[in-house]
Design an enzyme around this catalytic site. Structure first.
Site, PDB file in Angstrom:
ATOM      1  N   ALA A 264       0.863  -1.039  -0.256  1.00 31.55           N
ATOM      2  CA  ALA A 264      -0.116   0.005  -0.051  1.00 31.55           C
ATOM      3  C   ALA A 264       0.731   1.215   0.179  1.00 31.55           C
ATOM      4  O   ALA A 264       1.689   1.271   0.614  1.00 31.55           O
ATOM      5  CB  ALA A 264      -0.673   0.071   1.004  1.00 31.55           C
ATOM      6  N   SER A 265       0.533   1.945  -0.523  1.00 29.71           N
ATOM      7  CA  SER A 265       0.789   3.263  -0.465  1.00 29.71           C
ATOM      8  C   SER A 265       1.368   4.274  -1.295  1.00 29.71           C
ATOM      9  O   SER A 265       3.200   3.565  -1.796  1.00 29.71           O
ATOM     10  CB  SER A 265       0.869   4.252   0.811  1.00 29.71           C
ATOM     11  OG  SER A 265      -0.199   3.188   1.554  1.00 29.71           O
ATOM     12  N   ASN A 266       1.716   6.026  -1.540  1.00 26.11           N
ATOM     13  CA  ASN A 266       2.756   6.023  -2.150  1.00 26.11           C
ATOM     14  C   ASN A 266       2.637   7.209  -1.118  1.00 26.11           C
ATOM     15  O   ASN A 266       2.076   7.767  -0.703  1.00 26.11           O
ATOM     16  CB  ASN A 266       2.252   6.676  -3.009  1.00 26.11           C
ATOM     17  CG  ASN A 266       2.432   6.553  -4.214  1.00 26.11           C
ATOM     18  OD1 ASN A 266       2.554   5.302  -4.692  1.00 26.11           O
ATOM     19  ND2 ASN A 266       0.604   6.603  -4.926  1.00 26.11           N
TER      20      ASN A 266
END
Length: 847
Positions: A264-266
């Site tokens: 997950a995720s930036n």
């Protein structure tokens, strides 16, 4: 996740929905809104509440996101608990029951395998350790928050949201320890390699340990893990791991409920020298499974000693990522490998189960667990533990009746070792981070966070920073990528990496910092953070865009967060055009039958000219997606099939977790044994399979989208669909309850909507590579802080603020998310009315 017994009102409402007439469905939804209108809390007026010291004001913006204004921090925490319960009570109850392994009490026997899995993992113990080792200050915060939750529960105990009301389950009052339990559940969800290790055993049973390394690559520039697979060589795994299918099935169910194995995720931070204003920027978007509601909810808190705005999680007191007026912070997963599976040799003697440890047979520790099941009598079962941890397959496996205990006999056990029994001040660290005013204070706070492996990026007006948190085991031998022989002490842990080795950076010369679940250290680094890095393309795109400008501002941050360009396309084109591939591929295309040959040439020409922009309206993106789909099936399905078999399911799921064999084979691995199609007498090579895949991609689009090329659109194949927690639980319900849910699907769920992007784009929209195109992973929230603006923070959620379908704010956030309509979170008093208006609910101390 609740299990609504909707059959009660189906005679009135379900028939119209079942016939599907627009009028009938609209009437059904209207009736449901009216039926549960009193489950919605007021947004204005005065409510006396016991437990408050002073008056509390709660205002809401156009999307229902709350502003809590108080005179004391005590009242702010109390009000946050009250607001969380009013917006997300069903979600809070479901998260708690899932973490406790008690879903069957609300859902029935269909959730029993999930409960067995969660009881075995024993998150209750992890939560107790975290809570017990938190500071007295932090424990008081949790207590005050719990009192706020309970004030709402007491006031609305007879006016519950639809799913809770129809389930017949009466929520228990919230305890401070329950918040630690929700934290433990979210932390457990970061255990990506747990699913990979379980899947690797399923794959090894299908293809053998000799071929397993080809299916478990770690990164594009790293060698395949043949040394790691050597651990399993010579072991008879087929049929010798009792309950493996049950363990994998339960893990898959937990993952489907958004709580396990999400890459997950930036996040990124832009230094002043690269910004238009000469001040820092920070952006964060966390990737989670499509859900209704989102795991996240936005909140803004104003009190004399605490101000913050950002995303919170119902059940946890505080702002998890956001802005406090001085500091902005956001996070992504490291994909840290801080757990291991051990194969244990088992044998039963009399009434005791023994396991082999360094040449000696030791008795397992036994833990008794009682399961209460809706509509059934309770059952009591034994969970076994070895020196490495609980045996995941001691409670899961094939049985004649799901309600019967499972007698684990000889064979291999699956022991789960993790860091969850370690004591630290992680809970304090998160709270201290939300109060930090400078980069230096942020570094101090993040170093307290040991239980959760995260890339935390933060910024103040003049500086930017990055810190890796967590706890990472030192393994005597092996890498922990695949299960290890538990009877051999060579594979045990030897303490943890020194925190000084946790990567960090501050104000780098390049003028930006960013993470996207990619490998952030070079191979051979002093601390083994992981072997399960995600695909590198998102991180490469951050570097490309962040480093391309010296005038970044809010608008450039928005463009980055909604960017749908895949750098994997250029890599695929380079592979096609490689001198060693170009001629053999053309020859393989020429060797195809005429109909396939023309399709393959069309696909090749179009893909070589494709600009890599995966917009929902793109015809070339549809063809590209079809090629990825068909190539995965052409390369692997002959040996890993059938499609509905455990090996293929495990293979597709691992591609969602980290860098995959699908990508690895397309970009290289010309000598892989999987290029040969075992269904044919001849031996195929890579060019032959690629040629077939090109032709099959065009044929796939023709069958699904028609023969008219202009009508092909990526968003017709690739879609978003928001499913409620109730809908996600449907597979575990009885036939009658499933029918009830189906009748009101339009009331609970939203979509489909055309989707752009894929797993490699910053605007992530991941799907099952080789299985279907249904989006399962999205940016569940987005936030941006631009210190050059008078009001720095904006944000947008992926669903509505409320988890109650009767609320006007149940789904109104979807349109804002699709269209990039961010909401401002003002900190200057004169701007509050513009965003939140004057309408308010006032909570007053009850006499």
């Amino acid at each position: 996740m609740a299990s609504p017994a909707f059959m009660r009102f189906l005679p009135r409402c379900g028939a119209a929905a079942a016939f599907g007439t627009l009028l009938g469905l609209a009437g059904c939804q209207s009736w449901l809104d009216d039926r549960y209108a009193d489950s919605l809390p007021p947004t204005s007026g005065v409510q006396p509440i016991k437990g408050l010291a002073q008056n509390v004001s709660i205002r809401r913006n156009a999307l229902g996101m709350p502003l809590i204004e108080t005179g004391t921090f005590h009242d702010a925490l109390f009000a946050l608990g009250y607001v969380h319960a009013s917006d997300r009570l069903s979600q809070m109850v479901s998260l708690r029951l899932l973490a406790q392994g008690r879903l069957a009490e609300m859902v029935g026997p269909g959730a029993l395998e999930i409960d067995r899995f969660m009881r075995t993992v024993n998150l209750r113990q992890a939560a107790e350790i975290q809570y017990r080792n938190a500071s007295p200050r932090l424990q008081r915060f949790f207590e005050v928050y719990a009192r706020g939750v309970n004030a709402y529960l007491y006031r609305y105990r007879d006016k519950l949201p639809m799913d809770l009301a129809q389930s017949g389950y009466r929520p228990e009052y919230w305890k401070p320890e329950d918040s630690a339990l929700v934290f433990a559940l979210l932390n457990f969800g970061l255990a990506v390699n747990l699913q990979e290790e379980i899947a690797s055993l399923t794959l090894a049973q299908k293809v053998g340990s000799d071929k397993l390394a080809w299916l478990t690559p770690t990164y594009p520039d790293e060698n395949l893990p043949f040394d790691e697979a050597e651990k399993l060589k010579g072991l008879r795994l087929d049929g010798q791991v009792p309950g493996l299918a049950g363990v994998e099935g339960a893990a898959r169910q937990v993952a489907a409920l958004s709580m396990l194995g999400v890459a997950a995720s930036n996040n990124w931070a832009i230094a002043p020298q690269r910004s238009r204003s000469g001040k820092s920027l920070m952006a964060n978007d966390t990737h989670l499974p499509l859900s209704m509601p989102s795991v996240w909810n936005y909140v803004q808190i104003r009190s004399p000693k605490y101000q913050a705005a950002g995303v919170s999680i119902a059940g946890l007191p505080g702002v998890v990522a956001g802005f406090n007026g001085k500091l902005a912070w956001g996070m992504t997963m490291v994909l840290g490998d801080n757990q291991d599976l051990y194969l244990e040799q088992l044998r039963r003697q009399g009434n005791r189960l023994y396991y082999l440890a360094d040449g000696k047979w030791q008795p397992t520790r036994e833990r008794q667990e009682t399961f209460f099941i809706k509509g059934q009598r309770p059952i009591r079962e034994v969970i076994h533990e070895t020196r490495h941890g609980p045996l995941l397959n001691s409670a899961l496996g094939e049985r004649k009746n799901i309600l019967q205990p499972l007698p684990l006999k000889s064979g291999y056990g699956l022991a789960y070792r993790s860091i969850q029994q370690e004591a630290d001040k992680t809970l304090d660290g998160f709270f201290d981070l939300s109060r930090a005013k400078t980069i230096e204070q942020a570094f101090d706070a993040t170093r307290e966070i040991r239980a959760m492996p995260l890339n935390i990026v933060f910024a103040d007006e003049k500086h930017i920073g990055w810190q890796v948190t967590g706890r990472y085991p030192n393994r005597k031998e092996g890498r922990g990528l695949l299960p290890s022989p538990g009877w051999d002490g060579r594979y045990d842990w030897d303490g943890y990496a020194d925190p000084i080795l946790h990567p960090s950076d501050q104000d780098p010369q390049q003028g930006w910092l960013g993470t996207a679940n990619h490998r952030t250290v070079q191979p051979g680094y002093g601390a083994q953070l992981s072997n399960s890095w995600y695909y590198p393309e998102r991180a490469e795109r951050i570097a490309q865009l962040a480093g391309a400008s010296k005038s970044h501002d809010t608008q450039s941050m928005i463009r980055m967060q909604y960017d749908q360009t895949s750098l994997f396309v250029a890599k695929l084109q380079a592979m096609f055009d490689n001198p060693g591939m170009a001629l053999p591929l053309r020859q393989a295309i020429d060797a195809l039958p005429e109909a396939q040959r023309s399709r393959a040439r069309e696909a090749y020409d179009r893909l070589m000219a494709f600009d890599g922009k995966l917009t929902a309206s793109s015809s070339d993106a549809a063809l590209y997606g079809a090629f990825l789909h068909e190539s995965a099936r052409q390369i692997f399905l002959d040996e890993l099939g059938p499609e509905d078999g455990p090996a293929w399911k495990a293979f597709v799921e691992t591609a969602n977790l980290s860098y995959s064999a699908q990508a690895d084979h397309l970009l290289g691995r010309d000598d892989s044994p999987f290029w040969d199609d075992t269904r044919t007498p001849q031996k195929e090579d890579k060019p032959a399979i690629l040629a077939r895949s090109l032709a099959a991609a065009v044929e796939f689009c023709e069958q699904r989208l028609g023969s008219e090329r202009k009508a092909w659109q990526w968003g017709k194949l690739h879609t978003y669909e928001w499913q409620s927690d109730s809908s996600k639980m449907a597979p575990y319900l009885g036939a009658g309850e499933r029918a009830g849910l189906g009748a009101i699907k339009g009331y609970l769920d939203r979509g489909p909507y055309p989707a752009g992007g894929d797993h490699t784009t910053l605007d992530v929209s991941a799907y099952g590579w080789g299985q279907d195109f249904d989006t399962w992973l999205i940016p569940a929230m987005r936030l941006i802080v631009d210190f050059g603006q008078s009001e720095p923070m904006i944000g947008v959620n992926s669903s509505g603020q409320s988890g109650n379908p009767a609320s006007p704010h149940y789904a109104d956030g979807i349109d804002a998310w699709l269209k990039g309509r961010y909401v401002s979170f003002p900190f200057q008093p004169q701007n509050l009315d513009r965003v939140y208006g004057n309408k308010r609910l006032t909570l007053t101390p009850a006499r």
